[in-house]
Design a protein around this motif. Structure first.
Motif, short mmCIF file in Angstrom:
data_model
loop_
_atom_site.label_atom_id
_atom_site.label_comp_id
_atom_site.label_asym_id
_atom_site.label_seq_id
_atom_site.Cartn_x
_atom_site.Cartn_y
_atom_site.Cartn_z
N GLU A 77 56.21 -35.76 78.53
CA GLU A 77 57.28 -36.71 78.77
C GLU A 77 58.56 -36.31 78.09
O GLU A 77 59.59 -36.36 78.63
CB GLU A 77 56.89 -38.15 78.75
CG GLU A 77 55.94 -38.82 79.78
CD GLU A 77 56.23 -38.79 81.12
OE1 GLU A 77 57.74 -38.88 81.55
OE2 GLU A 77 55.60 -38.91 82.09
N GLU A 78 58.05 -35.98 76.91
CA GLU A 78 59.46 -35.76 76.06
C GLU A 78 59.84 -34.19 76.59
O GLU A 78 61.35 -34.15 76.65
CB GLU A 78 59.00 -35.46 74.64
CG GLU A 78 58.64 -36.79 73.88
CD GLU A 78 57.23 -37.29 74.18
OE1 GLU A 78 56.72 -38.16 73.23
OE2 GLU A 78 56.68 -36.69 74.87
N THR A 80 59.98 -33.01 79.59
CA THR A 80 60.62 -33.45 80.91
C THR A 80 62.14 -34.31 80.43
O THR A 80 62.98 -34.02 81.21
CB THR A 80 59.72 -34.49 81.48
OG1 THR A 80 58.33 -33.79 82.00
CG2 THR A 80 60.57 -35.03 83.09
N ASP A 81 62.02 -35.21 79.62
CA ASP A 81 63.18 -35.98 79.51
C ASP A 81 64.21 -34.92 78.85
O ASP A 81 65.43 -34.92 79.00
CB ASP A 81 63.16 -36.79 78.41
CG ASP A 81 62.12 -38.39 78.87
OD1 ASP A 81 62.17 -38.30 80.33
OD2 ASP A 81 61.67 -39.04 78.01
N ALA A 84 65.65 -32.85 81.60
CA ALA A 84 66.60 -33.68 82.34
C ALA A 84 67.86 -33.91 81.52
O ALA A 84 69.13 -33.91 82.11
CB ALA A 84 66.16 -35.07 82.50
N GLU A 85 68.05 -34.08 80.46
CA GLU A 85 68.97 -34.21 79.41
C GLU A 85 69.97 -33.10 79.35
O GLU A 85 71.30 -33.00 79.32
CB GLU A 85 68.76 -34.77 78.15
CG GLU A 85 69.77 -34.80 77.22
CD GLU A 85 69.31 -35.41 75.69
OE1 GLU A 85 69.94 -34.77 74.76
OE2 GLU A 85 68.41 -36.30 75.86
#
Length: 161
Positions: A77-78, A80-81, A84-85
């Protein structure tokens, strides 16, 4: 008639010289993040393409099509985030190595957010991916391993204890 042929030939040469060269990277905008190491880019002149950054593997997350018992990998998740950022809505520059696509028909590129900022290096530096080598695409292998070793030594991201 000879002059006419020369003029036409010269014009064709000049027009051909004005197009993008094979050495120029493709450019596009990131329109969707799938996970830390897969995203969709609207590439100028090509449309939307799924892109896989060469030589990095981020931890997996669970997608809608996965079974309900799917467990995401730590730091998936980190990663992926982070993707995205850094990437979503941004213009990226895409540099090809030898291979054009992987077995899943994703385009393979070294992905630059700025002229001197490669996304793969950013992921590795944060400890959100590890180096994976699939020959013949090995242009930055040595540099990537150096960045990964530094992240491991500093226990960043998935290398933390």
């Amino acid at each position: 008639m000879f002059r006419f042929v020369i003029v036409i030939f010269s014009m064709l040469i000049l027009v051909g010289c004005q197009g993008p060269s094979d050495d120029e990277p493709l450019q596009g905008m990131v329109v969707n993040i799938v996970d830390g190491d897969t995203f969709d880019v609207n590439i100028q002149g090509m449309g939307d393409e799924r892109v896989r950054p060469i030589m990095v593997d981020a931890p997996e997350i669970c997608h809608q099509h996965d079974p309900p018992e799917c467990d995401p990998e730590p730091y998936g998740e980190e990663a992926t985030d982070f993707a995205a950022e850094v990437l979503l809505g941004e213009t990226v520059y895409l540099e090809q190595d030898v291979s054009e696509r992987d077995q899943y028909d994703r385009m393979l590129f070294y992905v630059y957010v700025e002229a001197d900022q490669m996304f793969q290096e950013m992921l590795l530096k944060e400890g959100l991916a590890e180096v994976v080598v699939y020959e013949p695409d090995v242009r930055y292998e040595e540099e990537f391993y150096e960045i990964q070793e530094e992240a491991q030594e500093e226990e960043r991201g998935m290398w933390g204890r």
